[in-house]
Structures are given as C-alpha cells and as structure tokens.
Design a protein around this motif. Structure first.
Motif, mmCIF file in Angstrom:
data_model
loop_
_atom_site.group_PDB
_atom_site.id
_atom_site.type_symbol
_atom_site.label_atom_id
_atom_site.label_comp_id
_atom_site.label_asym_id
_atom_site.label_seq_id
_atom_site.Cartn_x
_atom_site.Cartn_y
_atom_site.Cartn_z
ATOM 1 N N ARG A 1 11.257 -14.325 -10.500
ATOM 2 C CA ARG A 1 11.594 -15.967 -10.905
ATOM 3 C C ARG A 1 11.438 -15.950 -8.956
ATOM 4 O O ARG A 1 11.187 -15.271 -8.102
ATOM 5 C CB ARG A 1 13.007 -15.810 -10.668
ATOM 6 C CG ARG A 1 13.866 -15.798 -12.450
ATOM 7 C CD ARG A 1 15.252 -16.179 -12.421
ATOM 8 N NE ARG A 1 15.636 -15.184 -11.301
ATOM 9 C CZ ARG A 1 17.203 -15.320 -11.179
ATOM 10 N NH1 ARG A 1 17.835 -16.470 -11.220
ATOM 11 N NH2 ARG A 1 17.776 -14.494 -9.820
ATOM 12 N N VAL A 2 10.627 -17.243 -9.073
ATOM 13 C CA VAL A 2 10.391 -17.848 -7.927
ATOM 14 C C VAL A 2 10.665 -18.722 -7.635
ATOM 15 O O VAL A 2 12.035 -19.748 -8.288
ATOM 16 C CB VAL A 2 9.238 -18.873 -8.097
ATOM 17 C CG1 VAL A 2 8.528 -19.742 -6.568
ATOM 18 C CG2 VAL A 2 7.900 -18.434 -8.167
ATOM 19 N N LEU A 3 11.828 -18.543 -6.283
ATOM 20 C CA LEU A 3 13.067 -19.059 -5.671
ATOM 21 C C LEU A 3 12.699 -20.009 -4.121
ATOM 22 O O LEU A 3 11.773 -19.262 -3.977
ATOM 23 C CB LEU A 3 14.278 -18.246 -5.575
ATOM 24 C CG LEU A 3 14.898 -17.174 -6.928
ATOM 25 C CD1 LEU A 3 16.234 -16.602 -6.091
ATOM 26 C CD2 LEU A 3 15.247 -18.156 -8.126
ATOM 27 N N VAL A 4 13.717 -21.002 -4.190
ATOM 28 C CA VAL A 4 13.613 -21.664 -2.785
ATOM 29 C C VAL A 4 14.794 -21.343 -2.285
ATOM 30 O O VAL A 4 15.790 -21.900 -2.664
ATOM 31 C CB VAL A 4 12.895 -23.049 -2.982
ATOM 32 C CG1 VAL A 4 12.419 -23.903 -1.700
ATOM 33 C CG2 VAL A 4 11.816 -23.372 -3.828
ATOM 34 N N GLY A 5 14.893 -21.464 -1.140
ATOM 35 C CA GLY A 5 15.877 -21.735 0.247
ATOM 36 C C GLY A 5 16.481 -22.284 0.204
ATOM 37 O O GLY A 5 16.035 -23.609 0.056
ATOM 38 N N THR A 6 18.632 -23.180 -0.086
ATOM 39 C CA THR A 6 17.944 -24.027 1.010
ATOM 40 C C THR A 6 19.899 -24.006 1.221
ATOM 41 O O THR A 6 19.689 -22.680 1.874
ATOM 42 C CB THR A 6 19.324 -25.191 -0.948
ATOM 43 O OG1 THR A 6 20.958 -23.943 -1.110
ATOM 44 C CG2 THR A 6 18.498 -24.804 -2.615
ATOM 45 N N LEU A 7 19.803 -24.752 1.786
ATOM 46 C CA LEU A 7 20.760 -24.918 2.971
ATOM 47 C C LEU A 7 22.357 -23.725 2.111
ATOM 48 O O LEU A 7 22.720 -23.043 3.341
ATOM 49 C CB LEU A 7 21.964 -26.338 2.833
ATOM 50 C CG LEU A 7 22.569 -26.444 4.174
ATOM 51 C CD1 LEU A 7 22.449 -25.938 5.716
ATOM 52 C CD2 LEU A 7 23.504 -27.728 4.139
ATOM 53 N N ASP A 8 22.738 -23.632 1.046
ATOM 54 C CA ASP A 8 23.912 -22.850 0.863
ATOM 55 C C ASP A 8 23.563 -22.133 -0.256
ATOM 56 O O ASP A 8 24.595 -21.542 -1.266
ATOM 57 C CB ASP A 8 25.496 -23.594 0.830
ATOM 58 C CG ASP A 8 25.180 -24.506 -0.516
ATOM 59 O OD1 ASP A 8 23.908 -24.605 -1.112
ATOM 60 O OD2 ASP A 8 26.185 -25.218 -0.409
ATOM 61 N N GLU B 1 21.370 -16.661 -5.524
ATOM 62 C CA GLU B 1 21.247 -15.893 -4.538
ATOM 63 C C GLU B 1 21.022 -17.172 -3.273
ATOM 64 O O GLU B 1 21.044 -17.752 -3.302
ATOM 65 C CB GLU B 1 19.685 -15.445 -4.489
ATOM 66 C CG GLU B 1 18.531 -14.256 -5.581
ATOM 67 C CD GLU B 1 19.292 -14.297 -7.181
ATOM 68 O OE1 GLU B 1 19.350 -16.156 -7.472
ATOM 69 O OE2 GLU B 1 18.365 -14.134 -7.661
ATOM 70 N N THR B 2 22.034 -16.341 -2.492
ATOM 71 C CA THR B 2 21.595 -17.060 -1.166
ATOM 72 C C THR B 2 21.366 -16.313 -0.125
ATOM 73 O O THR B 2 21.975 -16.951 0.927
ATOM 74 C CB THR B 2 23.558 -17.304 -0.875
ATOM 75 O OG1 THR B 2 24.459 -15.508 -0.449
ATOM 76 C CG2 THR B 2 24.054 -18.524 -2.616
ATOM 77 N N ALA B 3 20.503 -15.772 0.196
ATOM 78 C CA ALA B 3 19.786 -14.756 1.109
ATOM 79 C C ALA B 3 18.679 -16.049 1.811
ATOM 80 O O ALA B 3 18.050 -15.133 2.367
ATOM 81 C CB ALA B 3 19.548 -13.391 1.079
ATOM 82 N N LEU B 4 17.927 -15.918 1.126
ATOM 83 C CA LEU B 4 17.028 -16.475 1.303
ATOM 84 C C LEU B 4 17.313 -18.221 2.118
ATOM 85 O O LEU B 4 17.890 -19.048 1.861
ATOM 86 C CB LEU B 4 15.979 -17.446 0.381
ATOM 87 C CG LEU B 4 15.634 -16.611 -0.524
ATOM 88 C CD1 LEU B 4 14.587 -17.326 -2.015
ATOM 89 C CD2 LEU B 4 14.758 -15.355 0.081
ATOM 90 N N ASP B 5 16.530 -18.144 3.760
ATOM 91 C CA ASP B 5 16.774 -18.809 4.839
ATOM 92 C C ASP B 5 16.169 -20.340 4.014
ATOM 93 O O ASP B 5 15.244 -20.628 3.380
ATOM 94 C CB ASP B 5 16.067 -18.690 5.842
ATOM 95 C CG ASP B 5 16.322 -17.906 6.449
ATOM 96 O OD1 ASP B 5 17.890 -17.191 6.183
ATOM 97 O OD2 ASP B 5 16.346 -17.252 7.450
ATOM 98 N N ALA B 6 16.849 -21.686 4.352
ATOM 99 C CA ALA B 6 16.188 -23.093 3.931
ATOM 100 C C ALA B 6 15.172 -23.471 3.738
ATOM 101 O O ALA B 6 14.410 -22.938 5.449
ATOM 102 C CB ALA B 6 16.612 -23.862 4.482
ATOM 103 N N GLY B 7 14.521 -23.562 2.382
ATOM 104 C CA GLY B 7 12.459 -23.828 2.688
ATOM 105 C C GLY B 7 12.224 -22.746 2.516
ATOM 106 O O GLY B 7 10.706 -22.550 2.010
ATOM 107 N N VAL B 8 12.262 -21.095 2.199
ATOM 108 C CA VAL B 8 11.246 -20.200 2.677
ATOM 109 C C VAL B 8 11.442 -19.843 0.703
ATOM 110 O O VAL B 8 12.299 -19.976 0.247
ATOM 111 C CB VAL B 8 12.053 -18.826 3.111
ATOM 112 C CG1 VAL B 8 11.538 -18.085 2.647
ATOM 113 C CG2 VAL B 8 12.223 -19.381 4.795
ATOM 114 N N ILE B 9 10.547 -20.154 0.308
ATOM 115 C CA ILE B 9 10.083 -19.446 -0.686
ATOM 116 C C ILE B 9 9.473 -18.075 -1.031
ATOM 117 O O ILE B 9 8.461 -18.217 -0.919
ATOM 118 C CB ILE B 9 8.873 -20.502 -1.347
ATOM 119 C CG1 ILE B 9 9.239 -21.665 -1.382
ATOM 120 C CG2 ILE B 9 8.726 -20.640 -3.065
ATOM 121 C CD1 ILE B 9 7.755 -23.436 -1.353
#
Length: 321
Positions: free
Chosen positions: A264-271, A250-258
């Motif tokens: 699933r628990v996802l954390v956004g990264t730069l890309d 997934e790429t829709a999350l902003d960096a650092g957003v959980i």
C-alpha cells in the motif's frame, strides 16, 4: 398539474424523469446555456436539456431568470414550478407566476447548508446524516417553508459524487410524492427552525489537501471534493491529483511523507495516515498508486504538501512583489 421544471446537471435527471413519467404534465423546462466541454471545448447541451428535448418538452436556456426571459416564462400558464439544481436564482415575476408557486428539492436538512454545494460541505464537516428537503421557493436563499423532509445516514466512506447520485434517486421519488400532495391539497409546510449554515460553491483552493492535518479531517475533505472540484496535493511542488483514497490505521509516518508499506502507498498525516489508491501525477494519465510508486525508481522519497509549505511560498511571493 402543469409544471415548469428548472434544472441543469445530471443530478436533476431522476427528478425530471419522475415528473415526465407521472400523472402531471411538464409543459416547459428551463436549464443553463450550453457549455463548452472536452479538450476541443465543444458547446454541449446540459443533461437536463438533452432529456427535455428527447421528451419533446419546450426548453429555455438561460443563465438567469430575470428581465425579459423571466417575463416571457411567467406568461406560461403553469400550476407549479419545480427546481432541482438549476444553478441560478429565480426572480420575479416568474417566482410568483405558477398558481402554487415554486418548490425546490435541496440536498440538506435545512437550514443547514443553504447554498450551491450542501452535500460537499456536509461531508467535509463530517456529518453522519443528511437530509433531502423540499421547500417553497422564496426570494431569500433556500429559506422557504419546508413541505417534506427525509433523513438518510451517511456512509463514512462515501464521496460527494456517490452520495449525490444516491440522493438524486431517493429525492426524485420524494419529489413525485410531494407534487401529488400539492395537487390533491394534502401538502402542509412549516417554517425552518435553527441557525442557518451556508454551503458556497467549492473551488480548487478548497480541494487542496495538506497533510499536517488530522487524518479524519483530511479524509472528510477528500470525500467532500471528490469528484468535483477534485482532491489534489503538491508532491515535491507539482500538482498531484488524488482520485481515490482510503483511511489507514498506521501512525508511524511523519506528516507528508509518502511510503510503500507492504503493498500500500501511504501518506503520513498529523495523527495517522491516508492510503492512496488511484492518482494522477502532473502531465500523466490516471493510474493506480502502486504503478505510480514503481515508476519512481529506486529509493524514492516523495513528499506531499504541508500547510507550512504554502505559507512559505506565500511569504516569499509577498517579499518579491
């Protein structure tokens, strides 16, 4: 041959066992001093010390092998010295005292990643293959002539602890063959070729994950610092250990957003994103990431650390000093 073995952690045990079970005689073992472990800080022998004493092999505990300790050990009439993750330099006169000198099993393809943490640095760097080299010990760090090389592919999801455990087993068999070759005179060696890189011991600063980082770099760092010194980030300013993670598409999350995406628990990264599987929040026991998320209550908005957060903290601290 009569062998002196120098090693300390669990990763050295397969090599010591292979030598104890082989045709040669381990006449002495050298290991680091007993260390305080656990909450009660009980002095505990190293894994190598425990195995050596179980096997009835005389053992020396020393933080450094120079001075009087080195001179005493140099008087042992050994044919060969073997080092696997001892954790200290071997100095003269001990370095030159065995008839065939000393050899070292090192977990990299030298001259790449000379130093204390070659597997960890290789994974952080994203290396897709890794070597186990057996080389002649010299005064310069990991710079001696190479006697034996084996190259292994690196699983893209393996952690440093898992890879070290696997290499310890294959490396022990490689070491036993090399010792046999030295004994029968068939061993040859070659000078290291190429520009060296270095793999210093990792600390807590190296294990901090900041999520305004490309996903593949972040995942490689997580792999390289797991289980030691242990990956972590800051969630809303508090230390948050990441014990197990996986790549996510997934790429829709902003960096650092959980966020909880499906189950699933996802954390956004730069890309992209990183999936959290097992975590340990500050002051709590380790748990699966889903249980942690459910414990946050309704409409949680946690955020993992960004490098800009740390820069701001450093800047503010500097202004107040």
């Amino acid at each position: 041959m009569k062998i002196i073995f120098a090693g300390t952690p669990e990763v050295a045990l397969p090599s010591l066992r292979a030598l104890l079970e082989g045709p040669h005689e381990v006449v002495h073992v050298v290991t680091r001093p007993d260390a305080p472990l656990g909450r009660k800080r009980v002095l505990t022998p190293s894994p190598v010390a425990a195995l050596a004493e179980e096997a009835g092999v005389p053992t020396t505990r020393a933080a450094r092998l120079g001075g009087e300790t080195g001179e005493t050990l140099a008087q042992i009439e050994a044919d060969l010295g073997v080092v696997v993750a001892y954790g200290g330099l071997i100095r003269e006169p001990l370095l030159s005292s065995p008839r065939h000198g000393w050899i070292n099993l090192h977990f990299s393809r030298l001259p790449a990643w000379r130093g204390a943490a070659p597997v960890q640095h290789a994974l952080i760097n994203g290396d897709t293959e890794i070597g186990t080299d057996i080389f002649k010990l010299v005064a310069e760090l990991d710079a001696g002539e190479i006697i034996s090389i084996e190259v292994h592919p690196v699983d893209p999801d393996i952690t440093a602890g898992e890879l070290l455990a696997a290499l310890a087993e294959t490396g022990a068999a490689q070491l036993a063959r090399t010792v046999d070759a030295i004994a029968d005179g068939s061993a040859t060696s070659a000078v290291q070729q190429g520009e060296p890189s270095f793999a210093g011991k990792l600390g807590l600063d190296d294990a901090l994950l900041t999520f305004d980082t490309p996903a593949h770099e972040l995942y490689n760092r997580y792999r390289g610092v797991t289980p030691e010194p242990g990956a972590y980030t800051l969630v809303d300013g508090a230390r948050f250990k990441i014990l197990r993670a996986a790549r996510a598409t997934e790429t829709a999350l902003d960096a650092g957003v959980i966020r909880l995406v499906g189950k699933r628990v996802l954390v956004g990264t730069l890309d992209g994103a990183l999936e959290l599987l097992r975590v340990q929040p500050a002051g709590k026991q380790a748990m699966d990431a889903g249980s942690w998320w459910r414990g946050l209550g309704a409409d949680p908005t946690p955020r993992a650390a960004l490098s800009s957060d740390l820069s701001a903290t450093t800047s503010t601290e500097g202004e107040t000093r």
